[in-house]
Design a protein around this motif. Structure first.
Motif, PDB file in Angstrom:
ATOM      1  N   HIS B  10       0.848  -1.191   0.000  1.00 27.02           N
ATOM      2  CA  HIS B  10       0.000   0.000   0.000  1.00 27.02           C
ATOM      3  C   HIS B  10       0.883   1.240   0.000  1.00 27.02           C
ATOM      4  O   HIS B  10       1.992   1.216   0.520  1.00 27.02           O
ATOM      5  CB  HIS B  10      -0.881   0.008   1.250  1.00 27.02           C
ATOM      6  CG  HIS B  10      -2.013  -0.957   1.175  1.00 27.02           C
ATOM      7  ND1 HIS B  10      -3.220  -0.640   0.613  1.00 27.02           N
ATOM      8  CD2 HIS B  10      -2.103  -2.241   1.561  1.00 27.02           C
ATOM      9  CE1 HIS B  10      -4.015  -1.685   0.669  1.00 27.02           C
ATOM     10  NE2 HIS B  10      -3.370  -2.683   1.245  1.00 27.02           N
ATOM     11  N   LEU B  11       0.369   2.302  -0.570  1.00 30.78           N
ATOM     12  CA  LEU B  11       1.077   3.574  -0.538  1.00 30.78           C
ATOM     13  C   LEU B  11       0.249   4.558   0.272  1.00 30.78           C
ATOM     14  O   LEU B  11      -0.970   4.574   0.157  1.00 30.78           O
ATOM     15  CB  LEU B  11       1.265   4.121  -1.960  1.00 30.78           C
ATOM     16  CG  LEU B  11       2.241   3.398  -2.880  1.00 30.78           C
ATOM     17  CD1 LEU B  11       2.127   3.957  -4.281  1.00 30.78           C
ATOM     18  CD2 LEU B  11       3.657   3.536  -2.374  1.00 30.78           C
ATOM     19  N   ASN B  13      -1.025   8.382   1.226  1.00 22.82           N
ATOM     20  CA  ASN B  13      -1.325   9.569   0.411  1.00 22.82           C
ATOM     21  C   ASN B  13      -0.090  10.436   0.233  1.00 22.82           C
ATOM     22  O   ASN B  13       0.150  10.992  -0.830  1.00 22.82           O
ATOM     23  CB  ASN B  13      -2.419  10.402   1.084  1.00 22.82           C
ATOM     24  CG  ASN B  13      -3.771   9.757   0.943  1.00 22.82           C
ATOM     25  OD1 ASN B  13      -3.891   8.693   0.352  1.00 22.82           O
ATOM     26  ND2 ASN B  13      -4.786  10.404   1.484  1.00 22.82           N
ATOM     27  N   VAL B  16       2.288   9.105  -2.484  1.00 20.82           N
ATOM     28  CA  VAL B  16       1.753   9.360  -3.828  1.00 20.82           C
ATOM     29  C   VAL B  16       1.900  10.839  -4.178  1.00 20.82           C
ATOM     30  O   VAL B  16       2.305  11.194  -5.290  1.00 20.82           O
ATOM     31  CB  VAL B  16       0.273   8.926  -3.903  1.00 20.82           C
ATOM     32  CG1 VAL B  16      -0.332   9.309  -5.235  1.00 20.82           C
ATOM     33  CG2 VAL B  16       0.163   7.433  -3.698  1.00 20.82           C
ATOM     34  N   ILE B  19       5.490  11.579  -5.152  1.00 22.13           N
ATOM     35  CA  ILE B  19       5.840  11.036  -6.468  1.00 22.13           C
ATOM     36  C   ILE B  19       5.232  11.883  -7.577  1.00 22.13           C
ATOM     37  O   ILE B  19       5.882  12.237  -8.552  1.00 22.13           O
ATOM     38  CB  ILE B  19       5.368   9.569  -6.591  1.00 22.13           C
ATOM     39  CG1 ILE B  19       6.173   8.683  -5.638  1.00 22.13           C
ATOM     40  CG2 ILE B  19       5.500   9.076  -8.017  1.00 22.13           C
ATOM     41  CD1 ILE B  19       5.538   7.373  -5.333  1.00 22.13           C
ATOM     42  N   ILE B  20       3.966  12.234  -7.398  1.00 23.35           N
ATOM     43  CA  ILE B  20       3.271  13.008  -8.425  1.00 23.35           C
ATOM     44  C   ILE B  20       3.892  14.394  -8.577  1.00 23.35           C
ATOM     45  O   ILE B  20       4.016  14.919  -9.677  1.00 23.35           O
ATOM     46  CB  ILE B  20       1.764  13.081  -8.102  1.00 23.35           C
ATOM     47  CG1 ILE B  20       1.138  11.721  -8.377  1.00 23.35           C
ATOM     48  CG2 ILE B  20       1.077  14.157  -8.909  1.00 23.35           C
ATOM     49  CD1 ILE B  20      -0.299  11.629  -8.048  1.00 23.35           C
ATOM     50  N   LEU B  23       7.096  14.243 -10.681  1.00 26.70           N
ATOM     51  CA  LEU B  23       6.953  13.979 -12.106  1.00 26.70           C
ATOM     52  C   LEU B  23       7.068  15.242 -12.950  1.00 26.70           C
ATOM     53  O   LEU B  23       7.490  15.194 -14.097  1.00 26.70           O
ATOM     54  CB  LEU B  23       5.593  13.337 -12.390  1.00 26.70           C
ATOM     55  CG  LEU B  23       5.445  11.864 -12.050  1.00 26.70           C
ATOM     56  CD1 LEU B  23       4.021  11.436 -12.280  1.00 26.70           C
ATOM     57  CD2 LEU B  23       6.375  11.036 -12.904  1.00 26.70           C
ATOM     58  N   LEU B  42      -5.410  15.817  -2.961  1.00 28.23           N
ATOM     59  CA  LEU B  42      -4.544  15.592  -1.804  1.00 28.23           C
ATOM     60  C   LEU B  42      -4.217  16.895  -1.072  1.00 28.23           C
ATOM     61  O   LEU B  42      -3.792  16.868   0.072  1.00 28.23           O
ATOM     62  CB  LEU B  42      -3.258  14.881  -2.232  1.00 28.23           C
ATOM     63  CG  LEU B  42      -3.457  13.453  -2.748  1.00 28.23           C
ATOM     64  CD1 LEU B  42      -2.168  12.898  -3.315  1.00 28.23           C
ATOM     65  CD2 LEU B  42      -3.977  12.545  -1.653  1.00 28.23           C
ATOM     66  N   ASN B  80      -3.062   8.612   6.710  1.00 28.81           N
ATOM     67  CA  ASN B  80      -3.714   9.310   5.602  1.00 28.81           C
ATOM     68  C   ASN B  80      -4.659  10.400   6.068  1.00 28.81           C
ATOM     69  O   ASN B  80      -4.729  11.460   5.463  1.00 28.81           O
ATOM     70  CB  ASN B  80      -4.499   8.317   4.741  1.00 28.81           C
ATOM     71  CG  ASN B  80      -3.605   7.577   3.774  1.00 28.81           C
ATOM     72  OD1 ASN B  80      -2.452   7.937   3.594  1.00 28.81           O
ATOM     73  ND2 ASN B  80      -4.147   6.535   3.173  1.00 28.81           N
TER      74      ASN B  80
END
Lengths: 223, 177
Positions: B10-11, B13, B16, B19-20, B23, B42, B80
């Motif tokens: 699981h990741l 929040n 994620v 990472i986003i 990018l 988020l 989260n």
């Protein structure tokens, strides 16, 4: 809410991407293929997490693509059953509420998963919830002040109750045109959620309760 | 396509989100959509994702070890959602009252607020002041394109006007000849 999934696939890099750095071109091609797509029995793919392995590129005689056999991890949106999420109300109908988390809109809260004394107000076309309401009396006799409306755009805390995967096949074009008005196209991945329970529902409902409690406590302390 | 491992892990929040953000802006339309929407989601005020940091989360998880009854899923949801009140914790943890004493609940809430709350954020901000703060994560390329387009139109109009001017000037010259 998010999981990591390891996949193996042959990735086609289009000739137009060949001027890029090799790694970038593969990463872009994986994102192009998977980003914002639902994978059967997995969930909604968001983006590439990590590229684990790649073969040498090979070319077929029929087109100009370069193919790489890759192993990679994807970030997938797949909340587990029982998970608590914060979502926004997208729309309401008599059957229930549709909630959205921005990148995923198919979260449905059916009417039987709403808090017990919730009624649909046709004039406002929204649901309202009556806290501390006597069950015998008609909910529609309540005054507007007593009604806690669940408006569109409001943040709600939901619990995921079930997940559904459906195989969706494209139809032949002619049939699609004829049936488009009658048939609702099923979504490949949708979630059923609930807002029936302590702490679930519109986020601000519970904040107010706490503030009131705190005020009461303060008052008691002062006494 | 072949699924080798459907659930590597699981990741949270926060992971994620990081990472986003890394990018950057992408040329792939679908990816840009998920990126912007996920960042929007988020950054919601009701989630503390933007205020979290790595050390805070590791500290929290280490200190949550003492509560043996908590499952991994519950810990993930605590990270989260970072519950601020008993009601929020009540939603996350099933049969809260039976499994944890009132002191434990208070302890968890205070652990969450110290490790995921704004206090750690303040310390973090003091540590790296030079980090970009007000820069938007994603530049709306449509807006830029619109601006470019408008500028082009303006330039064209200017050119046209200039042309008319020249023609007129030429006309006058011809008359003079």
């Amino acid at each position: 809410m998010f999981i990591l999934t390891e996949l193996k696939d042959t990735i086609a890099v289009k000739p137009s991407n060949l001027n890029k750095d090799l790694l970038d071109s593969i990463v872009d091609s994986i994102n192009y293929k998977y980003s914002n797509k639902i994978i059967q029995d997995l969930g909604l793919a968001l983006c590439l997490h990590s590229l684990l392995d790649s073969s040498e590129g090979f070319i077929q005689h029929s087109n100009g693509n370069v193919y790489y056999k890759c192993k990679f991890n994807l970030i997938i949106f797949r909340p587990f059953v029982g998970e608590i999420l914060i979502a926004k109300v997208k729309s309401t109908s008599e059957e229930g509420i549709t909630a959205s988390v921005g990148f995923f809109d198919d979260i449905f809260i059916p009417i039987y998963n709403l808090p017990p004394i919730t009624q649909y107000d046709k004039a406002e076309s929204t649901f309202f919830w009556l806290a501390n309401w006597e069950e015998d009396s008609d909910p529609f006799t309540s005054s507007p002040e007593q009604r806690a409306y669940i408006d569109i755009g409001e943040n709600i805390r939901i619990r995921i109750e079930a997940e559904h995967f459906e195989n969706v096949y494209p139809k032949p074009k002619k049939v699609a045109i004829e049936e488009s008005e009658q048939d609702i196209i099923p979504t490949a991945y949708r979630l059923t959620a609930s807002i029936d329970g302590q702490g679930l529902g519109v986020v601000s409902w519970w904040e107010e309760v706490e503030e009131e409690e705190e005020e009461e406590e303060d008052a008691q302390m002062e006494e | 396509m072949e699924v080798l491992n459907a659930r590597v892990g699981h990741l949270s929040n926060f992971e994620v989100f990081e990472i986003i953000k890394e990018l950057g802006s992408s040329t792939v339309d679908n990816l840009r959509f998920t990126q912007t929407e996920a960042v929007k989601y988020l950054s919601n005020d009701n989630l503390s994702t933007t205020k979290q940091n790595e050390t805070g989360i590791t500290n929290l998880l280490q200190s949550l070890e003492q509560f043996q009854t908590l499952t991994r899923a519950e810990k993930l949801m605590i990270v989260n959602l970072s519950p601020k009140s008993v009601v929020e914790l009540y939603v996350i943890i099933e049969e809260l009252e039976d499994r944890l004493s009132e002191e434990d609940i208070e302890a968890i809430l205070s652990l969450v607020s110290t490790n995921l709350g704004e206090t750690t954020n303040l310390q973090n901000n003091n540590n790296d002041d030079n980090g970009p703060t007000d820069e938007p994560l994603f530049v709306d390329e449509d807006e830029q394109e619109n601006a470019k387009y408008e500028q082009e139109i303006a330039e064209q109009e200017e050119l046209e006007n200039a042309d008319v001017g020249e023609e007129e000037a030429r006309g006058i010259d011809e008359v003079d000849d």
